[in-house]
Design a protein around this motif. Sequence first.
Motif, PDB file in Angstrom:
ATOM      1  N   HIS A  22       0.823  -1.203   0.000  1.00 19.78           N
ATOM      2  CA  HIS A  22       0.000   0.000   0.000  1.00 19.78           C
ATOM      3  C   HIS A  22       0.862   1.261   0.000  1.00 19.78           C
ATOM      4  CE1 HIS A  22      -3.610  -2.296   0.959  1.00 19.78           C
ATOM      5  NE2 HIS A  22      -2.868  -2.960   1.816  1.00 19.78           N
ATOM      6  N   PRO A  23       0.339   2.349  -0.561  1.00 21.60           N
ATOM      7  CA  PRO A  23       1.025   3.632  -0.399  1.00 21.60           C
ATOM      8  C   PRO A  23       1.061   3.961   1.093  1.00 21.60           C
ATOM      9  CG  PRO A  23      -0.795   3.821  -1.964  1.00 21.60           C
ATOM     10  CD  PRO A  23      -0.887   2.474  -1.340  1.00 21.60           C
ATOM     11  N   ALA A  29      -1.906  11.070   2.010  1.00 24.80           N
ATOM     12  CA  ALA A  29      -2.217  12.442   2.410  1.00 24.80           C
ATOM     13  C   ALA A  29      -1.855  13.418   1.288  1.00 24.80           C
ATOM     14  CB  ALA A  29      -1.467  12.796   3.688  1.00 24.80           C
ATOM     15  N   ALA A  30      -0.703  13.227   0.671  1.00 27.03           N
ATOM     16  CA  ALA A  30      -0.287  14.085  -0.437  1.00 27.03           C
ATOM     17  C   ALA A  30      -1.254  13.935  -1.608  1.00 27.03           C
ATOM     18  CB  ALA A  30       1.142  13.754  -0.866  1.00 27.03           C
ATOM     19  N   ALA A  32      -4.462  13.202  -1.370  1.00 26.83           N
ATOM     20  CA  ALA A  32      -5.687  13.901  -0.973  1.00 26.83           C
ATOM     21  C   ALA A  32      -5.540  15.412  -1.110  1.00 26.83           C
ATOM     22  CB  ALA A  32      -6.053  13.530   0.460  1.00 26.83           C
ATOM     23  N   GLU A  33      -4.336  15.906  -0.900  1.00 29.26           N
ATOM     24  CA  GLU A  33      -4.068  17.341  -0.990  1.00 29.26           C
ATOM     25  C   GLU A  33      -3.750  17.795  -2.410  1.00 29.26           C
ATOM     26  OE1 GLU A  33      -0.875  17.797   1.764  1.00 29.26           O
ATOM     27  OE2 GLU A  33      -2.171  17.474   3.509  1.00 29.26           O
ATOM     28  N   GLY A  34      -3.658  16.859  -3.351  1.00 24.91           N
ATOM     29  CA  GLY A  34      -3.328  17.207  -4.727  1.00 24.91           C
ATOM     30  C   GLY A  34      -1.882  17.617  -4.893  1.00 24.91           C
ATOM     31  N   ALA A  35      -1.002  17.067  -4.054  1.00 27.49           N
ATOM     32  CA  ALA A  35       0.394  17.504  -4.038  1.00 27.49           C
ATOM     33  C   ALA A  35       1.363  16.493  -4.668  1.00 27.49           C
ATOM     34  CB  ALA A  35       0.822  17.768  -2.589  1.00 27.49           C
ATOM     35  N   LEU A  36       0.855  15.518  -5.407  1.00 30.49           N
ATOM     36  CA  LEU A  36       1.730  14.516  -6.022  1.00 30.49           C
ATOM     37  C   LEU A  36       2.085  14.891  -7.451  1.00 30.49           C
ATOM     38  CD1 LEU A  36       0.048  11.168  -4.882  1.00 30.49           C
ATOM     39  CD2 LEU A  36       2.045  12.306  -3.891  1.00 30.49           C
ATOM     40  N   ARG A  56     -11.034   3.229   1.643  1.00 26.96           N
ATOM     41  CA  ARG A  56     -11.687   3.452   2.934  1.00 26.96           C
ATOM     42  C   ARG A  56     -10.818   4.366   3.815  1.00 26.96           C
ATOM     43  NH1 ARG A  56     -13.393  -1.508   4.008  1.00 26.96           N
ATOM     44  NH2 ARG A  56     -11.341  -2.154   4.698  1.00 26.96           N
ATOM     45  N   ALA A  57      -9.513   4.122   3.841  1.00 27.77           N
ATOM     46  CA  ALA A  57      -8.596   4.950   4.641  1.00 27.77           C
ATOM     47  C   ALA A  57      -8.636   6.399   4.158  1.00 27.77           C
ATOM     48  CB  ALA A  57      -7.171   4.398   4.562  1.00 27.77           C
ATOM     49  N   LEU A  58      -8.641   6.595   2.853  1.00 27.94           N
ATOM     50  CA  LEU A  58      -8.693   7.946   2.293  1.00 27.94           C
ATOM     51  C   LEU A  58     -10.015   8.624   2.649  1.00 27.94           C
ATOM     52  CD1 LEU A  58      -6.782   9.668   0.606  1.00 27.94           C
ATOM     53  CD2 LEU A  58      -7.883   8.768  -1.429  1.00 27.94           C
ATOM     54  N   HIS A  59     -11.083   7.878   2.600  1.00 33.64           N
ATOM     55  CA  HIS A  59     -12.397   8.416   2.965  1.00 33.64           C
ATOM     56  C   HIS A  59     -12.425   8.809   4.440  1.00 33.64           C
ATOM     57  CE1 HIS A  59     -16.714   8.955   3.003  1.00 33.64           C
ATOM     58  NE2 HIS A  59     -16.776   8.168   4.056  1.00 33.64           N
ATOM     59  N   LEU A  60     -11.920   7.945   5.310  1.00 32.20           N
ATOM     60  CA  LEU A  60     -11.875   8.253   6.733  1.00 32.20           C
ATOM     61  C   LEU A  60     -11.048   9.501   7.002  1.00 32.20           C
ATOM     62  CD1 LEU A  60     -11.404   4.698   8.256  1.00 32.20           C
ATOM     63  CD2 LEU A  60     -13.418   6.174   8.462  1.00 32.20           C
ATOM     64  N   ALA A  61      -9.931   9.623   6.319  1.00 31.37           N
ATOM     65  CA  ALA A  61      -9.068  10.791   6.499  1.00 31.37           C
ATOM     66  C   ALA A  61      -9.786  12.068   6.053  1.00 31.37           C
ATOM     67  CB  ALA A  61      -7.772  10.609   5.735  1.00 31.37           C
TER      68      ALA A  61
END
Length: 67
Positions: A22-23, A29-30, A32-36, A56-61
């Motif tokens: 997994h990443p 987080a990056a 989700a922030e559009g920073a990649l 699911r992890a991204l949704h929870l975050a």
Amino acid sequence: MKDASQNPIEQALRHSQRAEAHPDADMLAAFAEGALLDRERESVLAHLAACEECRRALHLASEAPQL
């Protein structure tokens, strides 16, 4: 400093049987922030397409309160 045990991304990934595939939490987080970079974003998108656990992890975050 934020307690890592309360980080929803890290909690979800910790429960994975194949966490090394997994990443990591920083990469998600990056994302989700559009920073990649484009190639990193494409890699995470490909992983998310096949991995319900990381989705699911991204949704929870995204629902976690911002400090």
